[in-house]
Structure formats: structure tokens, C-alpha cells
Design a protein around this motif. Structure first.
Motif, PDB file in Angstrom:
ATOM      1  N   PRO A 125       0.806  -1.225   0.000  1.00  0.00           N
ATOM      2  CA  PRO A 125       0.000   0.000   0.000  1.00  0.00           C
ATOM      3  C   PRO A 125       0.838   1.275   0.000  1.00  0.00           C
ATOM      4  CG  PRO A 125      -0.951  -1.600   1.502  1.00  0.00           C
ATOM      5  CD  PRO A 125       0.380  -2.148   1.066  1.00  0.00           C
ATOM      6  N   ALA A 126       1.952   1.260   0.708  1.00  0.00           N
ATOM      7  CA  ALA A 126       2.779   2.459   0.802  1.00  0.00           C
ATOM      8  C   ALA A 126       3.417   2.839  -0.533  1.00  0.00           C
ATOM      9  CB  ALA A 126       3.862   2.264   1.856  1.00  0.00           C
ATOM     10  N   SER A 127       3.467   1.873  -1.467  1.00  0.00           N
ATOM     11  CA  SER A 127       4.074   2.149  -2.769  1.00  0.00           C
ATOM     12  C   SER A 127       3.048   2.663  -3.775  1.00  0.00           C
ATOM     13  CB  SER A 127       4.727   0.880  -3.325  1.00  0.00           C
ATOM     14  OG  SER A 127       3.741  -0.078  -3.705  1.00  0.00           O
ATOM     15  N   TYR A 128       1.786   2.755  -3.359  1.00  0.00           N
ATOM     16  CA  TYR A 128       0.741   3.151  -4.310  1.00  0.00           C
ATOM     17  C   TYR A 128      -0.088   4.297  -3.724  1.00  0.00           C
ATOM     18  CZ  TYR A 128      -2.304   2.416  -8.356  1.00  0.00           C
ATOM     19  OH  TYR A 128      -2.989   2.567  -9.548  1.00  0.00           O
ATOM     20  N   LEU A 129       0.590   5.369  -3.368  1.00  0.00           N
ATOM     21  CA  LEU A 129      -0.059   6.528  -2.772  1.00  0.00           C
ATOM     22  C   LEU A 129      -0.240   7.685  -3.749  1.00  0.00           C
ATOM     23  CD1 LEU A 129       1.757   6.563   0.683  1.00  0.00           C
ATOM     24  CD2 LEU A 129      -0.598   5.842   0.217  1.00  0.00           C
ATOM     25  N   GLY A 130       0.264   7.516  -4.970  1.00  0.00           N
ATOM     26  CA  GLY A 130       0.090   8.561  -5.959  1.00  0.00           C
ATOM     27  C   GLY A 130       0.582   9.904  -5.466  1.00  0.00           C
ATOM     28  N   MET A 131      -0.272  10.919  -5.574  1.00  0.00           N
ATOM     29  CA  MET A 131       0.096  12.282  -5.192  1.00  0.00           C
ATOM     30  C   MET A 131      -0.327  12.643  -3.775  1.00  0.00           C
ATOM     31  SD  MET A 131      -0.644  14.526  -8.637  1.00  0.00           S
ATOM     32  CE  MET A 131      -0.077  16.019  -7.803  1.00  0.00           C
ATOM     33  N   ALA A 132      -0.651  11.633  -2.978  1.00  0.00           N
ATOM     34  CA  ALA A 132      -1.177  11.914  -1.639  1.00  0.00           C
ATOM     35  C   ALA A 132      -0.255  12.836  -0.848  1.00  0.00           C
ATOM     36  CB  ALA A 132      -1.419  10.617  -0.875  1.00  0.00           C
ATOM     37  N   THR A 133       1.021  12.503  -0.765  1.00  0.00           N
ATOM     38  CA  THR A 133       1.934  13.324   0.040  1.00  0.00           C
ATOM     39  C   THR A 133       2.219  14.670  -0.630  1.00  0.00           C
ATOM     40  OG1 THR A 133       3.837  12.180  -0.952  1.00  0.00           O
ATOM     41  CG2 THR A 133       3.007  11.328   1.152  1.00  0.00           C
ATOM     42  N   THR A 134       2.183  14.692  -1.967  1.00  0.00           N
ATOM     43  CA  THR A 134       2.364  15.964  -2.674  1.00  0.00           C
ATOM     44  C   THR A 134       1.225  16.920  -2.350  1.00  0.00           C
ATOM     45  OG1 THR A 134       3.516  14.862  -4.494  1.00  0.00           O
ATOM     46  CG2 THR A 134       2.588  17.033  -4.950  1.00  0.00           C
ATOM     47  N   ILE A 135       0.012  16.381  -2.295  1.00  0.00           N
ATOM     48  CA  ILE A 135      -1.160  17.197  -1.965  1.00  0.00           C
ATOM     49  C   ILE A 135      -1.042  17.743  -0.542  1.00  0.00           C
ATOM     50  CG2 ILE A 135      -3.649  17.064  -1.527  1.00  0.00           C
ATOM     51  CD1 ILE A 135      -3.692  15.088  -3.975  1.00  0.00           C
TER      52      ILE A 135
END
Length: 450
Positions: free
Chosen positions: A429-439
């Protein structure tokens, strides 16, 4: 006993805001109208419409007089409005030489509307002060939990991994938009009203235009180009923007309530002894503040609808819609600030349980990252075939009670493209966060910049 929950001592700790109540109670309304009368006298004295000494006496009386509230209430009940009775008392307080110049050229609605605008200005400042605390609390949650991975949910089911910081950033974005709207509307709402009996200010003759500007300047309000006695969209806009704000808070409250469920248990409201307790179930810790926020949101929306109905003001002065504003506007502000205050309490002390988020993330044994597997396989077999292969593997995993990783590894069509080790990485799951942290970074950086 009271019929209004905003005036109830019993419900005061919940559906109430003492600070906002103090802005919209009877004493505050009378004070605001007296401020309007005093500003009118000062402006007229400046323009030599009334004698300077009379203007000073009226101004002094308006600041210092003690209003006889029972008498004023009796007069209002007879007349239908409180201004005539107030003018009588102000005239008496100003003294014989100035009494004849009190309320010179103005009409009841000039004073009531302008007084209400002064209350709105104070109410908006109060809301903005506490909305800023909500914004800061959400930014802090977003930063702290930037990488706290949890299940994202659509249709109340696991969808894709997100982070709790991402969720807080989305909440933050809604609150910031609400705060921006409340600020942007003020030039349209914070307008003085001084136009006389039918909106032409004929009573002031050639000094009318200068007086409207001077009156507004005395109060720090905008001077409108035309009267708004019978065009009430400003107050309706205020109610609607408050409803949009409480709607943003209601979304946050609803999310938190669901995440407080025992079956999810990822969040909890701040602990206060006996808060949310049950009279019969000792284990209960109900999310009371979130419930109150949602209740306030419903009340504000209904009050906003009343203010929108009041836009149907007939001719040059309404025959009833104006009275509806007296009901809806204070209710909208008091309940809106109640919602904001409850949100401050919840968000500044929100209890977050990352371990429970991680546990819930694993409930589906990898199904939550099925899209990740599909997109990885699509590079070798095409998207539609990859979708069908992963879809079938998901059904197998659910039927047999095994992980998605195991179900995919059992299919040679999958392992021809991805090894079990590669699949393990894809299904993290941690490898598939897309732009979550960028947002999160975008929202928290802009929040700090403000």
C-alpha cells in the motif's frame, strides 16, 4: 423556558455560542442601532445639515444613555419595529436643544439594516478568528500524518490507499475555500443603508449623496451606489456562505464520526470525562461534537433558505420577508459559530490511531491495491486483459480466504510478467499513494504562507 435552542440554558453548552449570542442579542441589536444613529448625527453635523452642537449631543447621548428595554419592547410591540421607541428615548437623552435633530431624514429601515450590518461584521470577524484555528489544526494534522497510510474508502468500502494527512489536507482545502468566500463577500454585504422613506433620500435634498458617503465612512462601512431596502441578496449571500462553511465542517464531522465507529476505530474525539456517555451503557463514548456540528449545519442551511426567501421583497419595502430576516440571520450566525467552535474542540484534540489504520488496511489481504496490480500487468498484457485477470484473482482471493498476492501468483499468465517478489512490491500500500503526500505538501505549505 425558551422555544429557541440558541437561547436555551439547557442546551447552551452544545447548540450555543456565548460569544456570537452576545453579538446578536437584544442589547447588541440596540447598541448597533444607536451606533447608526450616532454616526448619522456626526455625519450630518460634518456637512452642516444639523447644528454641530446638536450632533455632538446626540452622539454623546447615544454612547452614554441607558436604554429602558421594557419600555422599548412595549413600543416595538405596538409599532411593529423598535426604532421609533428607540428614537424617542434617544431624543430625551440628547436634551431639548438636540432632540429635534435625532433621526433627521432617516427611516426605520436605514437604522435597522445598518445596525444589522454592524452585527454581521462583528459576527464574521468572530467566525474568521475561530476558522483560522480550525485551519491551523487541520494543517498540523496533515503534516503530522503525511505518511500515515490508511484505507481510502469510496461507497463506504476500501478503494485505494491514502494517508491520513491527505484526508486532513482535503478537509483543509474545503475550510480554506469557505474562509475565502466569507472574506470575498464582505464588499457586497457590509454596506451602510441610508436612503430615507422610499429609497430616494428626498428628505436631505441636495446633500443626500454626500451624506450617504459620510454616514458609511463614520461606521467604516461601504457606501452603496443605490438603496438596497428591497434588494436583500446581501443578507441572503451571508446566510448561504455560512451554510457552505458549516457544510465543509459537516463533511469533516461525518467522516470523523464514521471513523470513530468501533468497527473502524481509527479516530476518537478528545476525551473529556462523561462527554458522550450513556445513561445505561458505561462503555459509550459518542462523538457528540461531530453530531452537534452536523445538527448546526442543518439549522444554518434552513436559516439560509429563509434568508433567500426574504429576497422576494415587494416594491420599496417588504411587507413580511424583511421580518423573516430577523428570525433567520441571528440563527444562522449563532449556529454557524457553534459549529466552528465545536470543530476547534474536535480538531485541536483529535485522537488518531495509526496502528488501527494499518490493521484496517490489511483487512482485505491486498485487495485494496488491486488497481496497482492491474496497472503493473497492463504494461505487458494491456489494460483490459489485466483488469479481467486481476478481477478474477480478487474473486478467487475472496472465495478462498487467501491474499491477492497468493491468488495472482497462482496464475501463470501473471507470473510471466511479474515475479512474486515484484508482485509483493506492487501490492505494498505504501508504494501506491500517488500524489497523496504531494497534496499534503501543497496544502500545508500554502497554509503556512498565509
Amino acid at each position: 423556558m425558551t422555544a429557541s435552542i440558541t437561547d436555551s440554558q439547557l442546551f447552551a453548552p452544545l447548540f450555543h455560542s456565548e460569544a456570537m449570542q452576545a453579538v446578536f442579542n437584544d442589547e447588541a441589536r440596540v447598541t448597533a442601532m444607536l451606533q447608526a444613529e450616532a454616526a448619522l448625527a456626526r455625519a450630518q453635523a460634518r456637512l452642516d445639515i444639523i447644528p454641530a452642537q446638536a450632533g455632538q449631543q446626540i452622539d454623546d447621548a447615544a454612547r452614554e444613555m441607558r436604554v429602558d428595554m421594557p419600555r422599548l419592547a412595549r413600543d416595538a410591540g405596538i409599532v411593529g419595529y423598535p426604532v421609533l421607541g428607540l428614537v424617542r428615548q434617544l431624543s430625551e437623552a440628547a436634551g431639548p436643544s438636540a432632540s429635534g435633530y435625532v433621526h433627521w431624514g432617516a427611516t426605520t429601515q436605514d437604522i435597522m439594516d445598518t445596525g444589522t450590518v454592524l452585527q454581521i461584521r462583528e459576527g464574521l470577524a468572530l467566525i474568521d478568528r475561530d476558522l483560522e484555528r480550525v485551519e491551523q489544526a487541520l494543517a498540523a494534522l496533515a503534516r503530522e500524518h503525511r505518511e500515515t497510510v490508511m484505507a481510502g474508502r469510496t461507497h463506504l468500502q476500501h478503494a485505494l490507499p491514502v494517508t491520513f494527512g491527505y484526508k486532513a489536507a482535503i478537509w483543509l482545502d474545503g475550510v480554506r475555500r469557505a474562509r475565502t468566500r466569507l472574506s470575498e463577500m464582505q464588499p457586497r454585504v457590509l454596506n451602510a443603508q441610508l436612503w430615507g422613506a422610499a429609497g430616494t433620500l428626498a428628505s436631505i435634498e441636495h446633500n443626500a449623496e454626500a451624506l450617504t458617503s459620510a454616514f458609511a465612512e463614520e461606521l467604516g462601512l461601504n457606501a452603496p451606489q443605490v438603496p438596497w431596502h428591497a434588494t436583500r441578496d446581501g443578507f441572503a449571500e451571508a446566510g448561504c456562505h455560512l451554510a457552505l462553511m458549516t457544510g465543509a465542517l459537516g463533511k469533516i464531522a461525518f467522516d470523523i464520526m464514521i471513523m470513530c465507529m468501533d468497527e473502524i476505530a481509527e479516530l476518537s474525539e478528545p476525551f473529556v470525562k462523561d462527554r458522550g456517555a450513556s445513561s445505561t451503557m458505561p462503555q459509550k463514548r459518542n462523538p457528540i461534537s461531530c453530531e452537534v456540528i452536523r445538527g448546526c449545519n442543518m439549522g444554518v442551511k434552513k436559516a439560509a433558505a429563509l434568508l433567500m426567501d426574504a429576497q422576494e421583497a415587494d416594491f420599496e419595502r417588504a411587507t413580511g420577508p424583511w421580518h423573516a430576516e430577523w428570525i433567520g440571520l441571528p440563527q444562522a450566525f449563532v449556529l454557524a459559530h457553534c459549529a466552528v467552535s465545536q470543530a476547534v474542540f474536535v480538531l485541536e484534540g483529535l485522537e488518531v490511531f495509526p496502528q488501527q489504520m494499518e490493521k484496517n488496511l490489511g483487512l482485505s489481504q491486498g485487495l485494496i491495491v488491486a488497481e496497482s496490480a492491474m496497472m503493473a500487468l497492463a504494461k505487458g498484457m494491456g489494460r483490459q486483459e489485466a483488469h479481467d485477470v486481476v478481477y478474477a484473482a480478487c474473486r478467487d482471493a475472496q472465495r478462498d480466504g487467501i491474499s491477492l498476492h497468493a491468488a495472482l501468483c497462482a496464475n501463470p499468465a501473471v507470473t510471466r510478467h511479474l515475479s512474486p517478489e515484484q508482485l509483493a512490491t506492487v501490492l505494498s500500500p505504501a508504494s501506491y499513494l500517488g500524489m497523496a503526500t504531494t497534496i499534503v505538501d501543497r496544502m500545508t505549505t500554502s497554509a503556512r504562507a498565509d
